[in-house]
Design a protein around this motif. Sequence first.
Motif, PDB file in Angstrom:
ATOM      1  N   GLY A  47      -4.920   6.126   0.586  1.00 40.45           N
ATOM      2  CA  GLY A  47      -4.136   4.928   0.328  1.00 40.45           C
ATOM      3  C   GLY A  47      -4.506   4.262  -0.988  1.00 40.45           C
ATOM      4  O   GLY A  47      -5.666   4.271  -1.396  1.00 40.45           O
ATOM      5  N   MET A  48      -3.492   3.710  -1.667  1.00 40.15           N
ATOM      6  CA  MET A  48      -3.714   2.896  -2.861  1.00 40.15           C
ATOM      7  C   MET A  48      -3.088   1.524  -2.613  1.00 40.15           C
ATOM      8  O   MET A  48      -1.962   1.431  -2.126  1.00 40.15           O
ATOM      9  CB  MET A  48      -3.093   3.541  -4.097  1.00 40.15           C
ATOM     10  CG  MET A  48      -3.344   2.750  -5.379  1.00 40.15           C
ATOM     11  SD  MET A  48      -2.601   3.527  -6.826  1.00 40.15           S
ATOM     12  CE  MET A  48      -0.893   3.002  -6.633  1.00 40.15           C
ATOM     13  N   LEU A  49      -3.828   0.483  -2.943  1.00 36.32           N
ATOM     14  CA  LEU A  49      -3.402  -0.876  -2.629  1.00 36.32           C
ATOM     15  C   LEU A  49      -3.199  -1.683  -3.912  1.00 36.32           C
ATOM     16  O   LEU A  49      -4.057  -1.666  -4.805  1.00 36.32           O
ATOM     17  CB  LEU A  49      -4.489  -1.540  -1.766  1.00 36.32           C
ATOM     18  CG  LEU A  49      -4.279  -2.990  -1.337  1.00 36.32           C
ATOM     19  CD1 LEU A  49      -3.117  -3.086  -0.345  1.00 36.32           C
ATOM     20  CD2 LEU A  49      -5.564  -3.534  -0.699  1.00 36.32           C
TER      21      LEU A  49
ATOM     22  N   LEU B 157      -5.684  -2.633  -9.004  1.00 36.98           N
ATOM     23  CA  LEU B 157      -5.471  -1.576  -8.017  1.00 36.98           C
ATOM     24  C   LEU B 157      -6.742  -1.352  -7.215  1.00 36.98           C
ATOM     25  O   LEU B 157      -7.849  -1.336  -7.762  1.00 36.98           O
ATOM     26  CB  LEU B 157      -5.079  -0.263  -8.708  1.00 36.98           C
ATOM     27  CG  LEU B 157      -3.725  -0.231  -9.420  1.00 36.98           C
ATOM     28  CD1 LEU B 157      -3.543   1.082 -10.149  1.00 36.98           C
ATOM     29  CD2 LEU B 157      -2.575  -0.461  -8.445  1.00 36.98           C
ATOM     30  N   SER B 158      -6.573  -1.165  -5.912  1.00 34.80           N
ATOM     31  CA  SER B 158      -7.713  -0.922  -5.027  1.00 34.80           C
ATOM     32  C   SER B 158      -7.270   0.079  -3.961  1.00 34.80           C
ATOM     33  O   SER B 158      -6.365   0.878  -4.180  1.00 34.80           O
ATOM     34  CB  SER B 158      -8.188  -2.246  -4.421  1.00 34.80           C
ATOM     35  OG  SER B 158      -9.375  -2.039  -3.684  1.00 34.80           O
ATOM     36  N   GLY B 159      -7.923   0.033  -2.799  1.00 38.71           N
ATOM     37  CA  GLY B 159      -7.623   1.001  -1.749  1.00 38.71           C
ATOM     38  C   GLY B 159      -8.509   2.230  -1.890  1.00 38.71           C
ATOM     39  O   GLY B 159      -9.111   2.463  -2.947  1.00 38.71           O
ATOM     40  N   PRO B 160      -8.604   3.041  -0.834  1.00 38.75           N
ATOM     41  CA  PRO B 160      -9.541   4.173  -0.821  1.00 38.75           C
ATOM     42  C   PRO B 160      -9.435   5.124  -2.011  1.00 38.75           C
ATOM     43  O   PRO B 160     -10.449   5.542  -2.565  1.00 38.75           O
ATOM     44  CB  PRO B 160      -9.202   4.891   0.490  1.00 38.75           C
ATOM     45  CG  PRO B 160      -8.640   3.824   1.366  1.00 38.75           C
ATOM     46  CD  PRO B 160      -7.911   2.878   0.456  1.00 38.75           C
TER      47      PRO B 160
ATOM     48  N   ARG C 168      10.425  -2.859  -3.013  1.00 35.52           N
ATOM     49  CA  ARG C 168      10.038  -3.706  -4.165  1.00 35.52           C
ATOM     50  C   ARG C 168       9.433  -2.864  -5.282  1.00 35.52           C
ATOM     51  O   ARG C 168       9.689  -3.092  -6.469  1.00 35.52           O
ATOM     52  CB  ARG C 168       9.036  -4.770  -3.686  1.00 35.52           C
ATOM     53  CG  ARG C 168       8.662  -5.795  -4.740  1.00 35.52           C
ATOM     54  CD  ARG C 168       9.781  -6.804  -4.981  1.00 35.52           C
ATOM     55  NE  ARG C 168       9.500  -7.646  -6.148  1.00 35.52           N
ATOM     56  CZ  ARG C 168      10.115  -7.517  -7.314  1.00 35.52           C
ATOM     57  NH1 ARG C 168      11.041  -6.594  -7.486  1.00 35.52           N
ATOM     58  NH2 ARG C 168       9.807  -8.314  -8.308  1.00 35.52           N
ATOM     59  N   LEU C 169       8.626  -1.879  -4.922  1.00 32.22           N
ATOM     60  CA  LEU C 169       8.030  -0.980  -5.920  1.00 32.22           C
ATOM     61  C   LEU C 169       9.126  -0.173  -6.612  1.00 32.22           C
ATOM     62  O   LEU C 169       9.120  -0.024  -7.841  1.00 32.22           O
ATOM     63  CB  LEU C 169       7.008  -0.054  -5.244  1.00 32.22           C
ATOM     64  CG  LEU C 169       6.341   1.007  -6.112  1.00 32.22           C
ATOM     65  CD1 LEU C 169       5.611   0.376  -7.298  1.00 32.22           C
ATOM     66  CD2 LEU C 169       5.369   1.844  -5.282  1.00 32.22           C
TER      67      LEU C 169
ATOM     68  N   SER D 211       0.848  -1.199   0.000  1.00 34.15           N
ATOM     69  CA  SER D 211       0.000   0.000   0.000  1.00 34.15           C
ATOM     70  C   SER D 211       0.882   1.247   0.000  1.00 34.15           C
ATOM     71  O   SER D 211       1.927   1.264   0.650  1.00 34.15           O
ATOM     72  CB  SER D 211      -0.886  -0.019   1.252  1.00 34.15           C
ATOM     73  OG  SER D 211      -1.641   1.169   1.333  1.00 34.15           O
ATOM     74  N   VAL D 212       0.484   2.257  -0.766  1.00 33.59           N
ATOM     75  CA  VAL D 212       1.193   3.548  -0.760  1.00 33.59           C
ATOM     76  C   VAL D 212       0.172   4.677  -0.651  1.00 33.59           C
ATOM     77  O   VAL D 212      -0.964   4.539  -1.090  1.00 33.59           O
ATOM     78  CB  VAL D 212       2.048   3.759  -2.050  1.00 33.59           C
ATOM     79  CG1 VAL D 212       3.203   2.794  -2.106  1.00 33.59           C
ATOM     80  CG2 VAL D 212       1.208   3.670  -3.320  1.00 33.59           C
TER      81      VAL D 212
END
Length: 392
Positions: A226-228, A234-237, A289-290, A211-212
């Motif tokens: 946040g992006m997951l 891709l998901s997250g708020p 890792r990203l 998550s970032v």
Amino acid sequence: MTKFDVIIIGAGAAGMMCAIEAGKRGQKVLLVDHAKKIGEKIRISGGGRCNFTNLNTKPDKFISKNPKFVRSALSQYTQHDFINLVKKHKIDFHEKKLGQLFCDKSAQQIIDMLLLECEWANVEIKKEFVVNEVDKDNNEYVVKSADNIYKSNSLVIATGGLSVPKIGASSFGYEVAKKFGMDIIETLPALVPLTFNEKILNICKELTGLSVEAVVSFKKILFEEGMLFTHRGLSGPSILQISSYWKQGENIKVNMSPKLNVYQFLEEKKKSNPKQDIQNIISDLLPKRLAQIICEEINLKGNIWEISNKALKSLGDRINSWIVNPIGSEGYRTAEVTLGGVNTNEISSKTMMSLKHQGLFFIGEVVDVTGHLGGYNFQWAWSSGFVAGKYV
């Protein structure tokens, strides 16, 4: 044949709220639902803690073809009114972030609170109730089930949208609206994870669970949350928020380092620390890792002084303005809400009653009103339900 003042179809957040207010006014109320358990969407919301409202509720947190429509209901019954109800029932709650309020213990407390209020207001509730037909006979509404016929002066449709079909979502409310000549704004999944082509999907799979904090934008609309990365995309708020605005075939832009102009930062690094490894530099900004995947994608390695400014600019752009083209969404199965619904131009914003049919009301998610993520859709349910309950 059984006669009521008000029949409400759908015992979710909006339906229960409406029943409570109508019952308090002395109306004889029947609240029916096809499910075995009342309030399932409340129960599963907010990870089982129910994000029941948001302190920042205001009209610009809602999407509708008619953006002004929500103003009246939200001002007649505010987030503070619902908070007072929660306090009255001594339910402990906390603010998580961005004004989002959650129960300390369980979403079931909100359901129990609403059911108790219904009991106090003498609301009759029927579960596992299958509506075979809805009709109008002179000035009365007729609801037929397998075992009885029910009549009322007012009929309220609170059956929700198409999201989360596993707990019984259906198009019932829209079908009733159409039967009575009401216009429906095209429905789409909203607050939903987006899906991507194989190239991006492969990146997401490698980064599953990471998550970032990111700014995700579509045209002039942007959300910083946040992006997951998941194995499906891709998901997250931030992604869920933008999904309510995104149009098929269009791009979205992702800034994975919103507090920093990465290219300027790299230019300065090149001068101040020329022998530092580029992947190590990026790993200070992003998860390791990203950082590694992005550097490999642009084919960058080695000391920063060996890398051209043009290549550093490409790297900066890849982090600050990653252009991605979703191929779709995960659909109603995982969507939190439904975009579109009964056209608000055909409903009174003051009362939630159809402008075409005296005594016919539409509330909650079935209406063309969609809130942002974070408790806004529940507040719309409370506000629209309360207002209809005052006028049925």
